[in-house]
Design a protein around this motif. Structure first.
Motif, short mmCIF file in Angstrom:
data_model
loop_
_atom_site.label_atom_id
_atom_site.label_comp_id
_atom_site.label_asym_id
_atom_site.label_seq_id
_atom_site.Cartn_x
_atom_site.Cartn_y
_atom_site.Cartn_z
N VAL A 23 -126.47 -40.38 -38.07
CA VAL A 23 -125.48 -40.81 -38.37
C VAL A 23 -123.99 -39.65 -37.67
CG1 VAL A 23 -124.36 -39.43 -40.51
CG2 VAL A 23 -126.37 -40.39 -41.11
N ALA A 24 -125.03 -38.54 -37.19
CA ALA A 24 -123.49 -37.61 -36.52
C ALA A 24 -122.94 -38.61 -35.35
CB ALA A 24 -124.00 -36.68 -35.48
N VAL A 25 -123.64 -39.57 -34.62
CA VAL A 25 -123.16 -39.92 -33.23
C VAL A 25 -122.02 -41.22 -34.07
CG1 VAL A 25 -123.95 -41.97 -31.55
CG2 VAL A 25 -125.40 -40.21 -31.94
N LEU A 26 -122.36 -41.68 -35.24
CA LEU A 26 -121.53 -42.30 -35.63
C LEU A 26 -119.79 -42.18 -36.35
CD1 LEU A 26 -120.51 -45.54 -36.92
CD2 LEU A 26 -121.84 -44.18 -38.75
N VAL A 27 -120.19 -41.01 -36.85
CA VAL A 27 -119.30 -39.98 -37.21
C VAL A 27 -118.16 -39.20 -35.86
CG1 VAL A 27 -118.05 -37.73 -38.43
CG2 VAL A 27 -119.89 -39.13 -39.61
N THR A 28 -119.40 -38.69 -34.78
CA THR A 28 -118.21 -38.52 -33.10
C THR A 28 -117.40 -39.55 -32.87
OG1 THR A 28 -119.95 -38.86 -31.75
CG2 THR A 28 -119.57 -36.53 -33.21
N PHE A 29 -117.85 -41.05 -33.25
CA PHE A 29 -116.79 -41.87 -31.96
C PHE A 29 -115.47 -42.26 -33.26
CE2 PHE A 29 -121.59 -43.23 -30.80
CZ PHE A 29 -120.64 -44.20 -29.14
N ALA A 30 -116.07 -42.11 -34.81
CA ALA A 30 -114.72 -42.23 -35.64
C ALA A 30 -113.78 -41.12 -34.96
CB ALA A 30 -115.05 -42.58 -36.77
N LEU A 31 -114.38 -39.66 -34.92
CA LEU A 31 -113.64 -39.10 -34.33
C LEU A 31 -112.59 -38.85 -33.26
CD1 LEU A 31 -112.49 -35.81 -35.10
CD2 LEU A 31 -114.72 -34.78 -34.75
N GLY A 32 -113.69 -39.12 -32.50
CA GLY A 32 -113.22 -39.54 -31.28
C GLY A 32 -111.93 -40.40 -31.69
N THR A 33 -112.08 -41.51 -31.79
CA THR A 33 -111.28 -41.94 -31.81
C THR A 33 -110.10 -41.91 -32.61
OG1 THR A 33 -112.44 -44.43 -32.44
CG2 THR A 33 -110.43 -45.01 -32.57
N ALA A 34 -110.50 -41.32 -33.77
CA ALA A 34 -108.26 -40.68 -34.36
C ALA A 34 -107.91 -39.75 -33.50
CB ALA A 34 -109.36 -40.01 -36.02
N LEU A 35 -108.76 -38.94 -33.28
CA LEU A 35 -108.15 -37.66 -32.15
C LEU A 35 -107.53 -37.83 -30.74
CD1 LEU A 35 -111.26 -34.83 -31.86
CD2 LEU A 35 -108.87 -35.16 -33.45
N GLY A 36 -108.24 -38.96 -30.20
CA GLY A 36 -107.45 -39.90 -29.05
C GLY A 36 -106.26 -40.72 -29.29
N ASP A 37 -106.02 -41.68 -30.37
CA ASP A 37 -104.95 -42.37 -30.75
C ASP A 37 -104.08 -41.12 -31.78
OD1 ASP A 37 -106.22 -44.99 -30.05
OD2 ASP A 37 -106.49 -44.87 -32.77
N TRP A 38 -104.63 -39.78 -32.17
CA TRP A 38 -103.16 -38.98 -32.93
C TRP A 38 -102.43 -38.29 -31.27
CZ3 TRP A 38 -104.46 -33.67 -34.90
CH2 TRP A 38 -103.53 -33.15 -35.73
N THR A 39 -103.36 -38.17 -30.66
CA THR A 39 -103.17 -37.56 -29.05
C THR A 39 -102.01 -38.33 -28.77
OG1 THR A 39 -104.82 -36.48 -28.30
CG2 THR A 39 -103.51 -37.00 -26.80
N LEU A 40 -102.29 -39.90 -27.65
CA LEU A 40 -100.95 -40.59 -27.78
C LEU A 40 -99.72 -41.03 -29.00
CD1 LEU A 40 -103.01 -43.34 -26.71
CD2 LEU A 40 -102.71 -41.62 -24.96
N GLU A 41 -100.60 -40.54 -30.21
CA GLU A 41 -99.26 -40.38 -31.30
C GLU A 41 -98.04 -39.26 -30.62
OE1 GLU A 41 -99.10 -41.78 -35.24
OE2 GLU A 41 -98.93 -39.75 -35.87
N LEU A 42 -99.19 -38.24 -30.77
CA LEU A 42 -97.71 -37.18 -30.53
C LEU A 42 -97.27 -37.01 -29.87
CD1 LEU A 42 -100.16 -34.12 -31.98
CD2 LEU A 42 -98.13 -35.29 -32.80
N THR A 43 -97.43 -37.14 -27.76
CA THR A 43 -97.74 -37.08 -26.20
C THR A 43 -96.57 -38.66 -26.37
OG1 THR A 43 -99.29 -38.64 -25.43
CG2 THR A 43 -99.38 -35.94 -25.95
N GLY A 44 -97.09 -39.54 -26.61
CA GLY A 44 -95.96 -41.25 -26.09
C GLY A 44 -96.62 -41.14 -24.70
N TRP A 45 -98.03 -40.88 -24.57
CA TRP A 45 -97.85 -40.92 -22.70
C TRP A 45 -98.09 -42.01 -22.89
CZ3 TRP A 45 -101.62 -35.69 -23.05
CH2 TRP A 45 -100.38 -34.80 -22.01
N GLY A 46 -98.46 -42.94 -21.59
CA GLY A 46 -99.25 -44.27 -21.81
C GLY A 46 -100.55 -43.99 -21.50
N PRO A 47 -101.35 -45.17 -21.13
CA PRO A 47 -102.67 -45.38 -20.88
C PRO A 47 -103.32 -44.33 -20.08
CG PRO A 47 -101.89 -47.15 -20.82
CD PRO A 47 -100.60 -47.07 -21.11
N GLY A 48 -102.68 -44.71 -18.98
CA GLY A 48 -102.98 -44.19 -17.49
C GLY A 48 -102.89 -42.69 -17.94
#
Length: 419
Positions: free
Chosen positions: A146-171
């Motif tokens: 259960v913890a592993v599943l939630v970490t995947f969802a959390l990591g996805t949200a944090l990663g996408d939020w970082t891209l939204e805040l920074t506008g950095w490209g994928p590289g």
């Protein structure tokens, strides 16, 4: 991670998780990359919508977990297949909140962070440990997954939020989680709490793997290499398979009951110092995100799946859209669209529903891959054609297909495309 001593009981199992070696982290990153790229591909290939795709993978997750929980010891193939499935499912859950429900990434990040804290809290209150080396009973293994599943969802949200805040490209976006993983690794070597460091690194590998997947899969115009989600998924699935075969044969990641896992020297002072350093790193990361967000930039994710925004208050006629597309869109690209659309029409006329559905997916994929380039060239023409492609996809994928309606939508699209 240090082994967690627990009294042996008849209900205990052999360790159900691998040893935490460099191979663990390599295959974990491979799995997270597949979770990002394959989730995007499956959602597009199935053509049933994000929610339906998530429901399908939820069922798959339940089945896979049921099999995994019935095992009595660690099996590399079963364990890592479960991780891959949970990676895809966790990604889909985040995408539902963001793309389907319109929940801001800041809110979804908070939701999954609270959910993870609740899981850890209940897990620790019941078992008195969160150590991965204590996974020797089924209740502990259930908490772990259960913890592993939630970490995947959390990591996805944090990663996408970082891209939204920074506008950095994928590289460029690969660097932030990579640097932070380097810092927590150094702290582990220094003597930080190994359980805390493990779960921080586990979360951070999710945005790292996702950013690698985006960098490989996106087109050069979007800042990527252009392999596509399907090719990227195949490459990483092959790498996972090769690694699992190696681990199965070599058994280098098998935990033995009587094995003492070496750990760096530690002390209460070092653990306190490590917590202080982690706090400084967290504050510095927040400050970096606030600064980059204050600078003028275009969000990498803001228009994902919908194309760059434009003024469509003045609607085009079919002739105007046809002329604009002929003038502003690459000829080779338009030829590709026409060919695929003609293939769909031929399949419909021949009563080949499966062939029509397959070609419809090809059209959708080709259209999405060229979306940013065409939208930038002529937003009005792109919007007009996009609004004609949707009825084609809906009619071909309908559970009660109407050949007359299918042919009508296809002929209209072909006319606009210049056939």
């Amino acid at each position: 991670m240090s082994a967690h001593a627990t009294p042996l009981t008849t209900r205990q199992l052999l360790s159900k998780v691998p040893e935490i070696t460099i191979w663990f982290w390599i295959i974990k990153i491979l799995c997270t990359t597949v979770g990002e790229s394959f989730a995007d591909y499956i959602n597009m290939a199935l053509g049933v919508g994000l929610v339906a795709t998530a429901i399908i993978f939820t069922v798959v997750t339940v089945v896979v977990l049921a099999v995994q929980l019935r095992l009595t010891r660690y099996r590399p193939a079963a364990y890592w297949f479960t991780v891959v499935v949970l990676s895809i499912t966790g990604t889909l859950y985040t995408d539902i909140l963001t793309d389907q429900a319109g929940v801001p990434l800041s809110a979804s990040s908070a939701v999954f962070a609270i959910a993870l804290a609740v899981v850890f809290g209940i897990w620790f209150a019941r078992e008195r440990t969160l150590s991965i080396h204590s996974i020797v009973t089924r209740p502990r293994e259930a908490f772990y997954w259960v913890a592993v599943l939630v970490t995947f969802a959390l990591g996805t949200a944090l990663g996408d939020w970082t891209l939204e805040l920074t506008g950095w490209g994928p590289g460029l976006s690969i660097l932030l989680p990579l640097v932070m993983i380097g810092i927590v690794t150094a702290l582990w070597r220094y003597g930080a709490n190994p359980v805390l460091i493990f779960w921080i690194a586990y979360i951070l590998t999710r945005p790292l793997g996702a950013n690698i997947g985006d960098w490989l899969g996106l087109t050069p115009a979007e800042g990527g290499i252009g392999l596509g989600t399907f090719t990227t998924s195949l490459i990483f699935l092959a790498a996972i398979l090769a690694t699992v075969i190696y681990l199965t044969v070599s058994k280098t990641d098998v935990v033995e009951r009587d094995r003492t896992v070496p750990e760096p020297a530690t002390s209460p002072r070092r653990r306190r110092a490590s917590l202080g350093i982690l706090a400084v790193v967290a504050i510095a990361t927040v400050a970096l995100l606030i600064y980059t967000n204050s600078q003028p930039h275009a969000s990498v994710l803001a228009d994902e799946g919908s194309g760059p925004s434009c003024d469509t208050s003045t609607s085009l006629t079919q002739d105007q859209a046809k002329a604009a597309a002929r003038s502003n869109f690459p000829t080779v690209t338009m030829n590709e669209f026409r060919t695929i659309t003609a293939d769909i029409l031929t399949a419909v006329q021949n009563g080949d529903a499966a062939g029509a559905a397959k070609s419809a997916t090809d059209l959708e994929t080709a259209w999405d891959d060229n979306q940013d380039t065409l939208n930038a060239a002529d937003c009005g023409a792109w919007t007009y054609i996009d609004q004609q492609i949707d009825p084609v996809l809906s009619s071909v994928r309908s559970s009660t297909p109407d050949a007359g309606n299918e042919q009508k939508t296809l002929q209209t699209l072909l006319t606009t495309l210049g056939a």
